[in-house]
Design a protein around this motif. Structure first.
Motif, PDB file in Angstrom:
ATOM      1  N   MET A   1     -14.421  20.378  -1.116  1.00  0.00           N
ATOM      2  CA  MET A   1     -15.382  19.305  -1.308  1.00  0.00           C
ATOM      3  C   MET A   1     -14.632  17.986  -1.430  1.00  0.00           C
ATOM      4  O   MET A   1     -13.589  17.931  -2.049  1.00  0.00           O
ATOM      5  CB  MET A   1     -16.206  19.567  -2.558  1.00  0.00           C
ATOM      6  N   ILE A   2     -15.198  16.958  -0.852  1.00  0.00           N
ATOM      7  CA  ILE A   2     -14.616  15.626  -0.965  1.00  0.00           C
ATOM      8  C   ILE A   2     -15.129  14.993  -2.251  1.00  0.00           C
ATOM      9  O   ILE A   2     -16.324  14.926  -2.500  1.00  0.00           O
ATOM     10  CB  ILE A   2     -14.962  14.755   0.255  1.00  0.00           C
ATOM     11  N   ASP A   3     -14.197  14.526  -3.075  1.00  0.00           N
ATOM     12  CA  ASP A   3     -14.537  13.861  -4.327  1.00  0.00           C
ATOM     13  C   ASP A   3     -14.771  12.375  -4.100  1.00  0.00           C
ATOM     14  O   ASP A   3     -15.762  11.832  -4.546  1.00  0.00           O
ATOM     15  CB  ASP A   3     -13.408  14.057  -5.343  1.00  0.00           C
ATOM     16  N   HIS A   4     -13.830  11.732  -3.416  1.00  0.00           N
ATOM     17  CA  HIS A   4     -13.962  10.297  -3.189  1.00  0.00           C
ATOM     18  C   HIS A   4     -13.214   9.867  -1.938  1.00  0.00           C
ATOM     19  O   HIS A   4     -12.314  10.546  -1.483  1.00  0.00           O
ATOM     20  CB  HIS A   4     -13.465   9.500  -4.395  1.00  0.00           C
ATOM     21  N   ILE A   5     -13.632   8.722  -1.419  1.00  0.00           N
ATOM     22  CA  ILE A   5     -12.999   8.098  -0.261  1.00  0.00           C
ATOM     23  C   ILE A   5     -12.785   6.629  -0.588  1.00  0.00           C
ATOM     24  O   ILE A   5     -13.659   5.978  -1.159  1.00  0.00           O
ATOM     25  CB  ILE A   5     -13.890   8.221   1.002  1.00  0.00           C
ATOM     26  N   TYR A   6     -11.618   6.104  -0.234  1.00  0.00           N
ATOM     27  CA  TYR A   6     -11.377   4.666  -0.294  1.00  0.00           C
ATOM     28  C   TYR A   6     -11.649   4.121   1.100  1.00  0.00           C
ATOM     29  O   TYR A   6     -11.161   4.663   2.087  1.00  0.00           O
ATOM     30  CB  TYR A   6      -9.925   4.343  -0.630  1.00  0.00           C
ATOM     31  N   GLY A  61     -19.877  15.479  -7.783  1.00  0.00           N
ATOM     32  CA  GLY A  61     -20.542  14.630  -6.808  1.00  0.00           C
ATOM     33  C   GLY A  61     -19.520  13.910  -5.945  1.00  0.00           C
ATOM     34  O   GLY A  61     -18.350  14.287  -5.896  1.00  0.00           O
ATOM     35  N   SER A  62     -19.955  12.866  -5.271  1.00  0.00           N
ATOM     36  CA  SER A  62     -19.083  12.118  -4.365  1.00  0.00           C
ATOM     37  C   SER A  62     -19.156  10.625  -4.652  1.00  0.00           C
ATOM     38  O   SER A  62     -20.171  10.128  -5.137  1.00  0.00           O
ATOM     39  CB  SER A  62     -19.501  12.361  -2.914  1.00  0.00           C
ATOM     40  N   SER A  63     -18.075   9.927  -4.309  1.00  0.00           N
ATOM     41  CA  SER A  63     -18.050   8.477  -4.491  1.00  0.00           C
ATOM     42  C   SER A  63     -17.283   7.821  -3.358  1.00  0.00           C
ATOM     43  O   SER A  63     -16.458   8.444  -2.690  1.00  0.00           O
ATOM     44  CB  SER A  63     -17.413   8.103  -5.830  1.00  0.00           C
ATOM     45  N   ILE A  64     -17.596   6.557  -3.156  1.00  0.00           N
ATOM     46  CA  ILE A  64     -16.881   5.686  -2.236  1.00  0.00           C
ATOM     47  C   ILE A  64     -16.337   4.535  -3.067  1.00  0.00           C
ATOM     48  O   ILE A  64     -17.053   3.967  -3.896  1.00  0.00           O
ATOM     49  CB  ILE A  64     -17.817   5.139  -1.134  1.00  0.00           C
ATOM     50  N   TRP A  65     -15.079   4.230  -2.842  1.00  0.00           N
ATOM     51  CA  TRP A  65     -14.453   3.091  -3.506  1.00  0.00           C
ATOM     52  C   TRP A  65     -14.049   2.086  -2.438  1.00  0.00           C
ATOM     53  O   TRP A  65     -13.274   2.406  -1.538  1.00  0.00           O
ATOM     54  CB  TRP A  65     -13.215   3.546  -4.288  1.00  0.00           C
ATOM     55  N   LEU A  66     -14.588   0.878  -2.524  1.00  0.00           N
ATOM     56  CA  LEU A  66     -14.224  -0.186  -1.594  1.00  0.00           C
ATOM     57  C   LEU A  66     -13.013  -0.919  -2.145  1.00  0.00           C
ATOM     58  O   LEU A  66     -12.941  -1.195  -3.342  1.00  0.00           O
ATOM     59  CB  LEU A  66     -15.386  -1.155  -1.406  1.00  0.00           C
TER      60      LEU A  66
END
Length: 140
Positions: A1-6, A61-66
């Motif tokens: 599972m993907i946790d987060h992406i920058y 869950g999942s998150s995106i960090w800009l």
């Protein structure tokens, strides 16, 4: 599972407005920022957007960090969920053995949060992986 992406962007305000509007129908919301002054020099300022599960802390869950794009920067940064610290260690070792470039060996990263254990590697094209165990996430 993907946790987060920058996602590296040229303008944080414009990008955050876009992602917040685009993901709003899916229940994603702004949940905070991370200041570079809180951690090591190589961690930039971050603007966080997450799904309802990520924000509530009730599950994985999942998150995106800009983050602000640096001149000439390309590549992707993906955080992969690990169920245990041993899994972080094993994935890191496997990635290094496969030719990955060390960008931070397995360690507690308490500057993000207590119970945040992670390791970082890059491939030969500069794409980055973070293997991460968050103590508050249930095993999946």
């Amino acid at each position: 599972m993907i946790d987060h992406i920058y996602i590296s962007v040229t303008d944080i305000d414009t990008a955050s407005a876009f992602y917040l509007q685009a993901l709003e129908p899916l229940g994603w919301k702004e949940f905070g920022t991370y200041s570079a002054s809180w951690g090591p020099d190589d961690v930039p300022d971050l603007f966080g957007i997450g799904d309802a599960v990520y924000i509530s802390g009730t599950g994985v869950g999942s998150s995106i960090w800009l983050r602000q794009r640096n001149a000439g920067e390309t590549g992707l940064y993906v955080g992969i969920v690990c169920d245990t610290n041993d899994a972080v260690d094993a994935a890191y070792a496997a990635a290094i053995n496969a030719g990955g470039i060390d960008e931070g060996p397995p360690a507690d990263r308490t500057y993000f949060a207590p119970g945040y254990y992670a390791a970082n590697v890059a491939d030969i094209d500069g794409n980055r992986l973070e293997f991460v165990r968050k103590a508050w996430n249930p095993r999946h």
